[in-house]
Write a protein that holds these residues in place. Structure first.
Motif, PDB file in Angstrom:
ATOM      1  N   ALA A  87       0.910  -1.151   0.403  1.00 63.64           N
ATOM      2  CA  ALA A  87      -0.342   0.131  -0.250  1.00 63.64           C
ATOM      3  C   ALA A  87       1.360   1.399  -0.081  1.00 63.64           C
ATOM      4  N   LEU A  88       1.945   1.298   0.547  1.00 67.49           N
ATOM      5  CA  LEU A  88       3.108   1.966   0.637  1.00 67.49           C
ATOM      6  C   LEU A  88       3.407   2.900  -0.615  1.00 67.49           C
ATOM      7  N   ASP A  89       3.973   1.395  -1.447  1.00 63.77           N
ATOM      8  CA  ASP A  89       4.628   2.016  -2.125  1.00 63.77           C
ATOM      9  C   ASP A  89       3.939   2.348  -3.807  1.00 63.77           C
ATOM     10  N   GLY A  90       2.650   1.785  -3.205  1.00 63.76           N
ATOM     11  CA  GLY A  90       1.314   2.340  -3.914  1.00 63.76           C
ATOM     12  C   GLY A  90       1.094   4.160  -4.341  1.00 63.76           C
ATOM     13  N   VAL A  91       1.440   4.750  -2.506  1.00 61.15           N
ATOM     14  CA  VAL A  91       1.156   5.534  -2.888  1.00 61.15           C
ATOM     15  C   VAL A  91       2.379   6.704  -2.778  1.00 61.15           C
ATOM     16  N   VAL A  92       4.082   5.976  -2.612  1.00 58.06           N
ATOM     17  CA  VAL A  92       4.238   6.143  -2.654  1.00 58.06           C
ATOM     18  C   VAL A  92       5.027   6.602  -4.779  1.00 58.06           C
ATOM     19  N   ALA A 116      17.614  12.554 -12.457  1.00 55.84           N
ATOM     20  CA  ALA A 116      16.391  11.701 -11.272  1.00 55.84           C
ATOM     21  C   ALA A 116      17.745  10.302 -11.248  1.00 55.84           C
ATOM     22  N   SER A 117      17.954  10.061 -10.037  1.00 57.41           N
ATOM     23  CA  SER A 117      18.665   8.889  -9.832  1.00 57.41           C
ATOM     24  C   SER A 117      17.877   7.278 -10.162  1.00 57.41           C
ATOM     25  N   PRO A 118      18.733   5.783  -9.432  1.00 61.97           N
ATOM     26  CA  PRO A 118      18.253   5.104  -9.752  1.00 61.97           C
ATOM     27  C   PRO A 118      16.751   4.800  -9.081  1.00 61.97           C
ATOM     28  N   SER A 119      16.567   5.529  -7.966  1.00 61.98           N
ATOM     29  CA  SER A 119      15.598   5.433  -6.587  1.00 61.98           C
ATOM     30  C   SER A 119      14.433   6.023  -7.322  1.00 61.98           C
ATOM     31  N   LEU A 120      15.220   7.113  -8.059  1.00 64.91           N
ATOM     32  CA  LEU A 120      13.632   7.319  -8.128  1.00 64.91           C
ATOM     33  C   LEU A 120      13.053   7.142  -9.237  1.00 64.91           C
ATOM     34  N   LEU A 121      14.356   6.948  -9.866  1.00 66.94           N
ATOM     35  CA  LEU A 121      13.434   6.507 -11.629  1.00 66.94           C
ATOM     36  C   LEU A 121      13.051   4.865 -11.954  1.00 66.94           C
ATOM     37  N   GLN A 122      13.115   4.006 -10.917  1.00 63.97           N
ATOM     38  CA  GLN A 122      12.582   2.700 -10.528  1.00 63.97           C
ATOM     39  C   GLN A 122      10.717   2.826  -9.832  1.00 63.97           C
ATOM     40  N   ARG A 123      10.953   3.768  -9.265  1.00 63.79           N
ATOM     41  CA  ARG A 123       9.324   3.900  -8.889  1.00 63.79           C
ATOM     42  C   ARG A 123       8.503   4.634 -10.087  1.00 63.79           C
ATOM     43  N   VAL A 124       8.758   5.021 -10.709  1.00 65.39           N
ATOM     44  CA  VAL A 124       8.036   5.151 -11.946  1.00 65.39           C
ATOM     45  C   VAL A 124       7.314   4.198 -12.499  1.00 65.39           C
ATOM     46  N   SER A 125       5.758   3.826 -13.174  1.00 64.62           N
ATOM     47  CA  SER A 125       5.399   3.299 -13.726  1.00 64.62           C
ATOM     48  C   SER A 125       5.624   2.766 -15.184  1.00 64.62           C
ATOM     49  N   GLY A 126       6.240   1.146 -15.111  1.00 69.19           N
ATOM     50  CA  GLY A 126       7.348   0.431 -16.261  1.00 69.19           C
ATOM     51  C   GLY A 126       8.425   0.770 -15.947  1.00 69.19           C
ATOM     52  N   LEU A 127       9.127   0.927 -14.875  1.00 74.11           N
ATOM     53  CA  LEU A 127      10.544   1.061 -14.437  1.00 74.11           C
ATOM     54  C   LEU A 127      10.697   0.062 -13.662  1.00 74.11           C
ATOM     55  N   ASN A 128      12.299  -1.064 -14.000  1.00 74.36           N
ATOM     56  CA  ASN A 128      12.212  -1.769 -12.638  1.00 74.36           C
ATOM     57  C   ASN A 128      13.632  -1.147 -12.689  1.00 74.36           C
ATOM     58  N   ALA A 129      14.770  -1.717 -10.805  1.00 69.88           N
ATOM     59  CA  ALA A 129      15.427  -1.685 -10.784  1.00 69.88           C
ATOM     60  C   ALA A 129      16.920  -1.413 -11.624  1.00 69.88           C
ATOM     61  N   THR A 130      16.422  -2.878 -12.454  1.00 71.80           N
ATOM     62  CA  THR A 130      17.595  -2.692 -14.075  1.00 71.80           C
ATOM     63  C   THR A 130      16.845  -1.889 -14.697  1.00 71.80           C
ATOM     64  N   THR A 131      16.065  -1.777 -15.237  1.00 73.51           N
ATOM     65  CA  THR A 131      15.995  -0.970 -16.226  1.00 73.51           C
ATOM     66  C   THR A 131      16.075   0.533 -15.629  1.00 73.51           C
ATOM     67  N   ALA A 132      16.044   0.559 -14.460  1.00 69.19           N
ATOM     68  CA  ALA A 132      16.170   2.466 -13.966  1.00 69.19           C
ATOM     69  C   ALA A 132      17.385   2.365 -14.097  1.00 69.19           C
ATOM     70  N   LYS A 133      18.674   1.648 -13.255  1.00 71.94           N
ATOM     71  CA  LYS A 133      20.235   1.672 -13.454  1.00 71.94           C
ATOM     72  C   LYS A 133      20.498   1.429 -15.405  1.00 71.94           C
ATOM     73  N   ASN A 134      19.766   1.271 -15.528  1.00 76.56           N
ATOM     74  CA  ASN A 134      20.225   1.415 -17.670  1.00 76.56           C
ATOM     75  C   ASN A 134      20.333   2.585 -17.772  1.00 76.56           C
ATOM     76  N   ILE A 135      19.035   3.448 -17.474  1.00 77.53           N
ATOM     77  CA  ILE A 135      18.718   4.395 -17.907  1.00 77.53           C
ATOM     78  C   ILE A 135      20.241   6.016 -17.377  1.00 77.53           C
ATOM     79  N   VAL A 136      19.672   5.707 -15.979  1.00 81.51           N
ATOM     80  CA  VAL A 136      22.088   5.935 -16.146  1.00 81.51           C
ATOM     81  C   VAL A 136      23.014   5.762 -16.259  1.00 81.51           C
TER      82      VAL A 136
END
Length: 406
Positions: free
Chosen positions: A159-164, A178-198
């Motif tokens: 529930a809390l992750d959904g709010v964030v 944006a840092s990987p921590s912020l990017l992975q909270r975006v819909s459609g992205l996960n830890a791997t794709t967030a790190k790949n973007i950076v």
């Protein structure tokens, strides 16, 4: 400059630049007697002049008030220097800072720093961009409520992750900062794709269009479809890349502008003040048929085009930056002050006005209409304007009014 107050282990200090990069760190001891306090002021004064520090961010934990008093003397000591009148301070909520500093993520980010210094970096960054810093912390560590440990922890986390995630997506994320921590909270992205973007950004330079995201490894068309509308690209030549308009709706946005007699250049120059009115003149049926989307989508597009690159947080009250600290003896009846709501209870509201004691706004002084509970008007964290009604130094009581401040 982030200050993480403390007694036995001293006050941890970290200086960061405009992007959050750590420039300097130290530990000072402002509570170890007058001599050490003066040494502390001189050392911090040197750091302020060296790095041209503009703001001090002080954690609200143990020894916060003593550190605040030292900070005020430090600001006064800058008289006659190039930084005179340019430095202010703010007390920030340090909830979860210690959890972050001991986390695996903090160890990856700052392997060269001690755990205590990492928390000072976190406190400094919270004044710059609270959202980008708080997403690094498990929401449960911020202190959700007194019964949070009685709930099923898996459901609570979900529930809390959904709010964030909702919060991050509502604000939008600059893909070039944006840092990987912020990017992975975006819909459609996960830890791997967030790190790949950076990683892609570091290897190829800043993104210059949303379409460029499709070149990021493991970020396919489906993920792009989900995340594109929440990622902003200020460096793009296409103005729409820096708005909440989804790439699928670019054609509809351009058609809408043409229908109303505008161009993208007009949007860039802020010459579309009448866009909403012209859309009404055109009529719902004609507009939806011409643009090929529903009226709800068109209204969202209008909202984004009116303020391209807007940050919804700009509409919130600005943080209260102080340069001096008041004491109870300085308060006089009739003074108008700005404070932060600390607690909302049945009989009133406690407000931090920058003295050691929070003032009370009785429920009868909260609004100029009848209310059953103060929560109908204010919430914890709100910045409010108050008038001092009465000060009782012996009993340490401060009576305030919100309705008389309007």
């Amino acid at each position: 400059m982030g200050l993480d107050p403390g007694y036995a282990h001293g006050c941890k200090v970290a200086v960061v630049d405009g992007t959050g990069k750590v420039l300097d760190t130290t530990v000072v001891y402002p509570t170890f007697g007058a001599r050490r306090r003066n040494e502390c002021i001189q050392e911090l004064k040197g750091l302020i002049l060296k790095h041209r520090v503009r703001h001090l961010s002080i954690g609200n934990g143990t020894a916060s008030r003593e550190t605040e008093a030292m900070a005020v003397d430090l600001i006064r000591d800058l008289a006659g220097t190039p930084m005179e009148g340019k430095v202010s301070y703010m007390i920030v909520n340090e909830a979860g800072a210690s959890v972050y500093s001991a986390s695996k993520l903090a160890a990856e980010e700052f392997p060269q720093y001690d755990v205590n210094l990492r928390s000072a970096v976190s406190i400094a960054r919270r004044l710059q961009d609270p959202l980008a810093e708080l997403v690094k912390i498990d929401p449960r560590a911020i202190g959700v409520g007194q019964y949070q440990h009685d709930m099923p922890q898996a459901r609570l986390s979900e529930a809390l992750d959904g709010v964030v995630e909702d919060c991050v997506n509502a604000v939008g994320v600059d893909v070039n900062t944006a840092s990987p921590s912020l990017l992975q909270r975006v819909s459609g992205l996960n830890a791997t794709t967030a790190k790949n973007i950076v990683k892609y950004r570091e290897e190829n330079g800043v993104f210059t269009s949303r379409k460029q995201l499709l070149k990021v490894p493991k970020l396919g068309p489906k993920a792009f479809e989900q995340c594109a509308g929440f990622l902003r690209v200020p460096e793009s030549d296409n103005l729409l890349d820096n708005t909440g308009v989804h790439p699928e709706s670019y054609q509809a946005a351009e058609k809408l502008l043409t229908l109303c007699g505008y161009t993208l250049e007009d949007v860039e120059q802020g010459k579309i003040v009448l866009l909403s009115g012209r859309l009404k003149q055109v009529g719902e049926a004609r507009a939806t048929a011409y643009c090929g989307v529903g009226m709800a989508t068109l209204n969202d597009i209008v909202k984004e085009l009116m303020k391209p690159g807007r940050d919804p947080r700009d509409e919130l009250p600005k943080p209260i930056l102080r340069t001096d600290v008041l004491e109870m003896k300085d308060l006089k009846s009739g003074m108008v002050l700005t404070g932060t709501v600390r607690n909302v209870i049945d009989f009133g509201v406690f407000v931090d006005i920058g003295v050691h004691q929070d003032g009370l706004v009785h429920i009868s002084q909260v609004a100029d209409r009848y209310i059953k509970h103060p929560s109908e008007v204010v919430s914890v964290g709100d910045a409010v304007k108050v008038v001092v009604l009465d000060v009782d130094e012996k009993k340490k009581r401060i009576s305030l009014s919100m309705k008389q401040a309007k």
